[in-house]
Design an enzyme around this catalytic site. Structure first.
Site, PDB file in Angstrom:
ATOM      1  CD  GLU A 160      -2.857  -1.323   2.332  1.00 20.14           C
ATOM      2  OE1 GLU A 160      -2.949  -0.368   3.111  1.00 20.14           O
ATOM      3  OE2 GLU A 160      -3.507  -2.378   2.460  1.00 20.14           O
ATOM      4  CG  HIS A 238      -9.995  -5.482   0.717  1.00 23.80           C
ATOM      5  ND1 HIS A 238     -10.238  -6.594   1.484  1.00 23.80           N
ATOM      6  CD2 HIS A 238      -8.684  -5.188   0.883  1.00 23.80           C
ATOM      7  CE1 HIS A 238      -9.122  -6.959   2.102  1.00 23.80           C
ATOM      8  NE2 HIS A 238      -8.166  -6.123   1.753  1.00 23.80           N
ATOM      9  CD  GLU A 265      -4.753  -7.607   1.788  1.00 21.40           C
ATOM     10  OE1 GLU A 265      -5.621  -6.865   2.290  1.00 21.40           O
ATOM     11  OE2 GLU A 265      -3.533  -7.370   1.857  1.00 21.40           O
ATOM     12  CG  ASP A 267     -12.702  -8.666   1.928  1.00 21.61           C
ATOM     13  OD1 ASP A 267     -12.596  -7.742   1.098  1.00 21.61           O
ATOM     14  OD2 ASP A 267     -12.187  -8.601   3.071  1.00 21.61           O
TER      15      ASP A 267
HETATM   16  O1  G2I Z   1      -7.525  -3.535   6.456  1.00 16.96           O
HETATM   17  C1  G2I Z   1      -7.720  -4.707   5.717  1.00 16.96           C
HETATM   18  C2  G2I Z   1      -6.438  -5.179   5.099  1.00 16.96           C
HETATM   19  C3  G2I Z   1      -5.976  -4.182   4.054  1.00 16.96           C
HETATM   20  N1  G2I Z   1      -4.756  -4.622   3.421  1.00 16.96           N
HETATM   21  C4  G2I Z   1      -3.665  -4.972   4.309  1.00 16.96           C
HETATM   22  C5  G2I Z   1      -4.112  -5.931   5.386  1.00 16.96           C
HETATM   23  O2  G2I Z   1      -3.075  -6.174   6.288  1.00 16.96           O
HETATM   24  C6  G2I Z   1      -5.330  -5.403   6.124  1.00 16.96           C
HETATM   25  O3  G2I Z   1      -5.665  -6.374   7.121  1.00 16.96           O
HETATM   26  C7  G2I Z   1      -6.182  -5.861   8.310  1.00 16.96           C
HETATM   27  C8  G2I Z   1      -6.513  -7.023   9.234  1.00 16.96           C
HETATM   28  O4  G2I Z   1      -7.512  -7.806   8.640  1.00 16.96           O
HETATM   29  C9  G2I Z   1      -7.018  -6.494  10.573  1.00 16.96           C
HETATM   30  O5  G2I Z   1      -7.148  -7.564  11.493  1.00 16.96           O
HETATM   31  O6  G2I Z   1      -5.248  -5.018   8.898  1.00 16.96           O
HETATM   32  C10 G2I Z   1      -5.756  -4.400  10.079  1.00 16.96           C
HETATM   33  C11 G2I Z   1      -4.747  -3.389  10.596  1.00 16.96           C
HETATM   34  O7  G2I Z   1      -4.715  -2.293   9.833  1.00 16.96           O
HETATM   35  C12 G2I Z   1      -6.057  -5.467  11.144  1.00 16.96           C
HETATM   36  O8  G2I Z   1      -6.647  -4.863  12.259  1.00 16.96           O
HETATM   37  C13 G2I Z   1      -5.929  -4.913  13.437  1.00 16.96           C
HETATM   38  C14 G2I Z   1      -6.514  -3.916  14.400  1.00 16.96           C
HETATM   39  O9  G2I Z   1      -6.422  -2.620  13.813  1.00 16.96           O
HETATM   40  C15 G2I Z   1      -5.764  -3.926  15.666  1.00 16.96           C
HETATM   41  O10 G2I Z   1      -6.388  -3.081  16.586  1.00 16.96           O
HETATM   42  C16 G2I Z   1      -5.694  -5.348  16.224  1.00 16.96           C
HETATM   43  O11 G2I Z   1      -4.855  -5.387  17.365  1.00 16.96           O
HETATM   44  O12 G2I Z   1      -5.923  -6.206  13.996  1.00 16.96           O
HETATM   45  C17 G2I Z   1      -5.128  -6.281  15.145  1.00 16.96           C
HETATM   46  C18 G2I Z   1      -5.047  -7.738  15.605  1.00 16.96           C
HETATM   47  O13 G2I Z   1      -6.326  -8.239  15.846  1.00 16.96           O
END
Ligand code: G2I
Length: 462
Positions: A160, A238, A265, A267
């Site tokens: 990104e 997404h 990714e 969805d």
């Molecule tokens: O945002 C969706 C995806 C976009 N592209 C890059 C990916 O890495 C991203 O994945 C998401 C995860 O699915 C989430 O699970 O990235 C987020 C972070 O920006 C993840 O969220 C984080 C929460 O923000 C945190 O508060 C939490 O501690 O997940 C962490 C673990 O559960």
């Protein structure tokens, strides 16, 4: 809120109705390939993957679906910078290692996500800038890729980095402010650390031909023309309730640059179009021989970061949704894949960064080669790319010497073996790039701290 809830209720009914059909199909007695996503994809030389949260690996509904349907996994969060280097220089691989061992135990390959991303930087890195950050980020890439060396099918080296909107340019971040060459420096460091992993650039809103995807396209074209090691581009996908009409054409234009493309990714917003969109994405990948596989960003709707979007292939009870059937049918209907082989979870494919010499002209041996260097430098560090050209007799092997100024040292090398890391450093060919026909060239590189300005390489052939 109210209209949305009503909409969701209707959608749930529709899903429940269609589910009966899906479950009937799934209960057909045949256990042969093609009845699960992983088998259907593998038959066509692709992988079908899911993002996994280690915290869910002890939930049996989750793990049953994961192991039955997927032959590739990616850590949803566990391999990110904040997770792997919570304090500078202190690395933590517990979660990432758990993902890898689950994959190995279940015949799955692993996508690595993500070495550098402006989000989920650990706090200590968020406060850094300039050459200190540049060194820290390259060190992070080197350490993490080295730890997982030989176990990762493809790394999202950089995630990104492009801006949304019409500029087609880079996004501002502390990483970007270390110099525009940060992405190529990261790719070179990753190649040096794990030469067997495919190295991907990964982004969102690049799922059709638009200003952002064209910015990425131009970067990939530039990298390919200059020998920066990039092997693949990830399209996160997404998606909402529509899919760009040129989704497949966009994948194709990247594939035509000589990189693998991967859906990383996926969805899709729930609603009437969900199954169709999942099907269109799958058919688009199948239509591109260089599309190595598809990863969905979670297993069941309730596992998704998109919460109430119900954006995945299984409902919260683990039942297959109509979107599942749509994907399975598209996998089974697709053509085979002549150019990519399904990643093997246990072996590391050789991945030379240079073109092997033409085997029909055996190298005659004898002396004579020359070397030239191009430098990408920043305060406190550099990446050097060295071009080695054989003289009229060709080479069986070569050694390039450089004398570095005091205080400068080499921290990583690719496509050559270095002896020493300061003063006069000798770089010798590796097995696949020593033999050069008359006039033929190859490239290797190294990165270091300090300055390499003005160094003159000398080449000796054998
Ligand atoms: O945002 C969706 C995806 C976009 N592209 C890059 C990916 O890495 C991203 O994945 C998401 C995860 O699915 C989430 O699970 O990235 C987020 C972070 O920006 C993840 O969220 C984080 C929460 O923000 C945190 O508060 C939490 O501690 O997940 C962490 C673990 O559960």
């Amino acid at each position: 809120m109210r209209p949305k809830r009503a909409l969701l209720a209707t959608a749930t009914l529709a899903v429940a109705g269609a589910l009966t059909v899906g479950m009937t199909l799934a209960m057909a007695p045949s256990a042969s390939a093609g009845t699960t996503l992983r088998a259907a994809a593998a038959e066509k030389g692709r992988y079908f993957g899911a993002a996994v949260a280690t915290g869910k690996l002890s939930t049996s509904t989750y793990t049953t679906i994961l192991n039955r349907e997927f032959n590739s996994i990616v850590a949803e969060n566990e391999m990110k910078w904040d997770a792997t280097e919570p304090q500078q220089g202190r690395f933590s691989y517990t979660g990432g290692d758990r993902i890898v061992s689950h994959a190995q135990a279940n015949g799955m390959s692993v996508r690595g996500h993500a070495l550098l991303w402006h989000q989920q930087e650990p706090g200590w890195a968020q406060g850094m800038s300039g050459s200190a950050l540049r060194s820290a980020m390259i060190n992070h890439v080197t350490q993490v890729a080295t730890h997982f060396r030989g176990k990762i099918y493809a790394w999202d080296v950089v995630n990104e980095a492009f801006a949304d909107g019409g500029s087609g340019g880079r996004r501002d971040s502390n990483l970007q402010r270390t110099g525009n060459d940060w992405i190529e420096a990261a790719f070179r460091a990753a190649r040096a650390a794990d030469p067997g992993a495919k190295l991907c650039y990964n982004d969102y809103n690049t799922d059709g031909v638009n200003a952002k995807s064209t910015g990425v396209y131009n970067m990939v074209r530039d990298f390919k023309s200059r020998g920066v090691p990039i092997d693949c581009v990830g399209f996160q996908s997404h998606l909402g309730t529509t899919i760009p009409g040129d989704y497949q054409a966009n994948l194709k234009r990247f594939a035509d640059l000589g990189v693998e493309v991967q859906i990383t990714e996926l969805d899709v917003m729930t609603g009437g179009n969900q199954a169709n969109i999942f099907g269109t994405v799958t058919r688009s990948c199948m239509a591109i021989p260089q599309c190595a596989g598809i990863t969905v960003w979670g297993v069941r709707d309730c596992d998704s970061w998109r919460g109430s979007d119900n954006a995945l292939l299984f409902d919260c009870n683990g039942n297959k949704k109509p979107a599942y059937d749509s994907v399975l049918n598209a996998l089974n209907a697709g053509p085979g894949n002549p150019t990519t082989t399904p990643p093997n979870p246990t072996t590391t494919p050789p991945n030379p960064t240079t073109t092997p010499p033409n085997p029909t002209t055996p190298p005659p041996g004898g002396a004579g080669c020359s070397a030239s260097v191009s430098l990408n430098s920043w305060t406190g560090g550099f990446v050097a790319t060295v071009k080695v050209t054989a003289g009229s007799s060709g080479t069986r092997g070569w050694t390039v010497s450089v004398t570095l100024p005091g205080g400068t040292s080499v921290t990583g090398t690719w496509s050559a073996t270095a002896s020493g890391n300061s003063g006069t450093v000798r770089f010798t060919n590796v097995d696949y790039n020593g033999a050069l026909g008359a006039g033929q060239s190859t490239e290797f590189g190294f990165q270091g701290t300090g300055s390499a300005a003005g160094v003159t390489p000398t080449c000796t052939a054998s």
